[in-house]
Scaffold this motif. Structure first.
Motif, mmCIF file in Angstrom:
data_model
loop_
_atom_site.group_PDB
_atom_site.id
_atom_site.type_symbol
_atom_site.label_atom_id
_atom_site.label_comp_id
_atom_site.label_asym_id
_atom_site.label_seq_id
_atom_site.Cartn_x
_atom_site.Cartn_y
_atom_site.Cartn_z
ATOM 1 N N GLN A 86 0.782 -1.130 0.080
ATOM 2 C CA GLN A 86 -0.099 -0.002 0.034
ATOM 3 C C GLN A 86 0.808 1.329 0.100
ATOM 4 O O GLN A 86 0.393 2.039 -0.754
ATOM 5 C CB GLN A 86 -0.943 -0.123 1.222
ATOM 6 N N VAL A 87 1.964 1.145 0.805
ATOM 7 C CA VAL A 87 2.895 2.692 0.983
ATOM 8 C C VAL A 87 3.236 2.575 -0.493
ATOM 9 O O VAL A 87 3.428 3.941 -0.895
ATOM 10 C CB VAL A 87 3.976 2.094 1.811
ATOM 11 N N ILE A 88 3.915 1.640 -1.211
ATOM 12 C CA ILE A 88 4.610 1.810 -2.343
ATOM 13 C C ILE A 88 3.534 2.307 -3.540
ATOM 14 O O ILE A 88 3.958 3.146 -4.340
ATOM 15 C CB ILE A 88 5.384 0.606 -2.856
ATOM 16 N N SER A 89 2.278 1.455 -3.564
ATOM 17 C CA SER A 89 1.460 1.927 -4.532
ATOM 18 C C SER A 89 1.059 3.451 -4.489
ATOM 19 O O SER A 89 0.748 4.231 -5.435
ATOM 20 C CB SER A 89 -0.002 1.278 -4.303
ATOM 21 N N VAL A 90 0.813 4.225 -3.145
ATOM 22 C CA VAL A 90 0.792 5.564 -2.811
ATOM 23 C C VAL A 90 1.887 6.489 -3.521
ATOM 24 O O VAL A 90 1.760 7.404 -4.251
ATOM 25 C CB VAL A 90 0.205 5.696 -1.346
ATOM 26 N N ALA A 91 2.957 5.757 -3.234
ATOM 27 C CA ALA A 91 4.262 6.733 -3.555
ATOM 28 C C ALA A 91 4.153 6.840 -5.044
ATOM 29 O O ALA A 91 4.964 7.790 -5.662
ATOM 30 C CB ALA A 91 5.539 5.933 -3.048
ATOM 31 N N LYS A 92 3.774 5.719 -5.824
ATOM 32 C CA LYS A 92 4.029 5.828 -7.103
ATOM 33 C C LYS A 92 2.927 6.943 -7.861
ATOM 34 O O LYS A 92 3.173 7.415 -8.944
ATOM 35 C CB LYS A 92 3.671 4.604 -8.107
ATOM 36 N N THR A 93 2.050 7.088 -7.068
ATOM 37 C CA THR A 93 1.150 8.305 -7.512
ATOM 38 C C THR A 93 1.515 9.665 -7.260
ATOM 39 O O THR A 93 0.917 10.813 -7.721
ATOM 40 C CB THR A 93 -0.153 8.230 -6.843
ATOM 41 N N SER A 94 2.847 9.836 -6.716
ATOM 42 C CA SER A 94 3.165 11.201 -6.405
ATOM 43 C C SER A 94 4.036 11.866 -7.529
ATOM 44 O O SER A 94 4.522 11.092 -8.220
ATOM 45 C CB SER A 94 4.051 11.023 -4.882
ATOM 46 N N ASP A 95 4.392 13.015 -7.108
ATOM 47 C CA ASP A 95 5.223 13.718 -8.087
ATOM 48 C C ASP A 95 6.714 13.747 -7.583
ATOM 49 O O ASP A 95 7.619 14.038 -8.321
ATOM 50 C CB ASP A 95 4.699 15.078 -8.184
ATOM 51 N N LEU A 96 6.867 13.552 -6.398
ATOM 52 C CA LEU A 96 8.409 13.540 -5.892
ATOM 53 C C LEU A 96 8.210 12.755 -4.754
ATOM 54 O O LEU A 96 7.207 12.402 -4.085
ATOM 55 C CB LEU A 96 8.594 15.202 -5.376
ATOM 56 N N ILE A 97 9.466 12.058 -4.239
ATOM 57 C CA ILE A 97 9.456 11.257 -3.289
ATOM 58 C C ILE A 97 10.458 11.916 -2.139
ATOM 59 O O ILE A 97 11.698 12.272 -2.561
ATOM 60 C CB ILE A 97 9.976 9.735 -3.302
ATOM 61 N N LEU A 98 10.250 12.023 -0.917
ATOM 62 C CA LEU A 98 11.073 12.505 0.223
ATOM 63 C C LEU A 98 11.310 11.230 0.783
ATOM 64 O O LEU A 98 10.646 10.912 1.328
ATOM 65 C CB LEU A 98 10.432 13.477 1.089
ATOM 66 N N MET A 99 12.652 10.920 0.657
ATOM 67 C CA MET A 99 13.202 9.718 1.366
ATOM 68 C C MET A 99 13.850 10.307 2.580
ATOM 69 O O MET A 99 14.924 10.635 2.979
ATOM 70 C CB MET A 99 14.086 8.885 0.635
ATOM 71 N N MET A 100 13.153 10.072 4.071
ATOM 72 C CA MET A 100 13.504 10.463 4.997
ATOM 73 C C MET A 100 14.452 9.458 5.806
ATOM 74 O O MET A 100 14.065 8.350 6.055
ATOM 75 C CB MET A 100 12.465 10.736 6.061
#
Length: 363
Positions: A131-145
């Motif tokens: 679920q986390v990764i599927s939502v990340a794919k819909t984003s324009d940018l990833i902030l990797m903390m």
């Protein structure tokens, strides 16, 4: 044998196979099988939903996904740079659902999603990884903390998890044309010297995906992985900013080393260190522009800018203002960085820059 066992067998065979010119063909076929099984693993089984908190409507001018291991400060960051309160605590898995927040900046509303912590094996569905990764794919940018007090292996694990599910960080799409056809066999053309691919290797990879007729045009020295990405067609090429938190707990030398890494920001959410710079970097990475409008004989409206993406034209701005404005367009007067002199009379195809002022004259 289940999919996980097949994936493990292929990974073991790839690990024990020496990488040289003679084994490139064999490794390429193994990579194709591995990508196929990973795709099957990530496909949802049945009609189960995404789960509580993950079906978040996309809103604002851009979406940013906040990913990372548990307890690195994601919820604290969300609470500090947005008006949203996300539960914070000094133990792992405080956030169990997707918490949305909004960053107001330069007139834009940037949606920031605080996702549950990724654990190793998320790509195989451990924790709530899918679920986390599927939502990340819909984003324009990833902030990797990331935690500045931990070693570099944490970043490597996260990149590997995202890579295995088709998220390519800070990479451009390969310059390969691929089109399946109904007849004609495999047509392979290369416009440059290839050191990783060949017509026979590409044909073998396509057979593994049951594709027997296709047109292939390779315009760069692409790798086997890049060719497989194009064939699958569901890879997401995304910008990523690496945010090292808790820099108040490391030495100045380590802060300086981290700060000079590519696409990296150092900060401390507890002490509010460098958060303004982080927001500015988010804005830059998203390629957003603020365009101000002006009526004839009046001052520009600096309160209500139009938010666009870099590469937008005057026509795009007209469509954003009103759906009929482009049809009634005669010319526009533009002040700002995109012009040679101020004001400049331009047409619909003129590309705008950040903080340009535009006055549209109708027919």
């Amino acid at each position: 044998m289940g999919i996980l066992e097949r994936i493990a067998d292929i990974e073991k065979e790839m690990a024990r196979t020496q990488k040289n010119k003679a084994t490139e063909y064999h490794i390429g076929l193994l990579k194709a099988k591995l990508a196929k099984y990973r795709l099957q693993l990530l496909e949802p089984q049945g009609k189960s939903g995404k789960g509580e908190g993950f079906d978040v409507m996309k809103s604002g001018d851009a979406r940013v996904a906040l990913v990372g291991f548990p307890s690195v400060g994601k919820s604290t960051l969300l609470s500090k740079i947005t008006e949203t309160e996300s539960v914070q605590a000094a133990y792992e898995f405080t956030t169990l659902t997707c918490i949305p927040g909004v960053i107001p900046y330069h007139g834009a509303r940037i949606q920031l999603l605080d996702l549950p912590g990724i654990i190793e094996g998320a790509a195989q569905g451990k924790g709530r990884g899918r679920q986390v990764i599927s939502v990340a794919k819909t984003s324009d940018l990833i902030l990797m903390m990331l935690d500045a007090t931990k070693g570099p292996e944490i970043k490597d694990i996260l990149e590997r998890e995202l890579e295995s599910v088709g998220i390519r960080l800070n990479r451009r799409k390969p310059n390969i044309y691929f089109k399946p056809k109904k007849t004609g066999g495999i047509s392979f053309t290369a416009t440059c010297k290839l050191t990783h691919l060949s017509d026979s290797l590409c044909a073998s990879i396509l057979r593994d995906y049951r594709i027997h007729n296709a047109e292939i045009l390779v315009r760069e020295d692409a790798t086997v992985d890049e060719f497989i990405d194009i064939v699958l067609g569901n890879r997401k090429y995304m910008k990523c900013l690496y945010v090292y938190n808790k820099v108040d707990a490391v030495s100045l030398e380590e802060i300086d080393r981290l700060a000079h890494l590519p696409d990296t920001i150092v900060c401390s959410t507890i002490m509010d260190l460098n958060l303004d710079h982080l927001i500015d970097r988010i804005w830059t990475a998203l390629d957003l522009l603020t365009i101000y409008t002006k009526r004839r004989g009046e001052l520009p409206d600096f309160e209500g800018g139009v938010i666009m993406r870099r590469g937008a034209s005057v026509e795009d701005v007209c469509h954003r203002i009103h759906r009929t404005l482009a049809r009634e367009f005669k010319y526009a007067l533009v002040w700002g960085r995109s012009t040679k002199h101020n004001p400049q009379k331009v047409g619909l195809k003129h590309l705008v820059e950040n903080e340009d002022v535009i006055q549209v004259v109708k027919k």
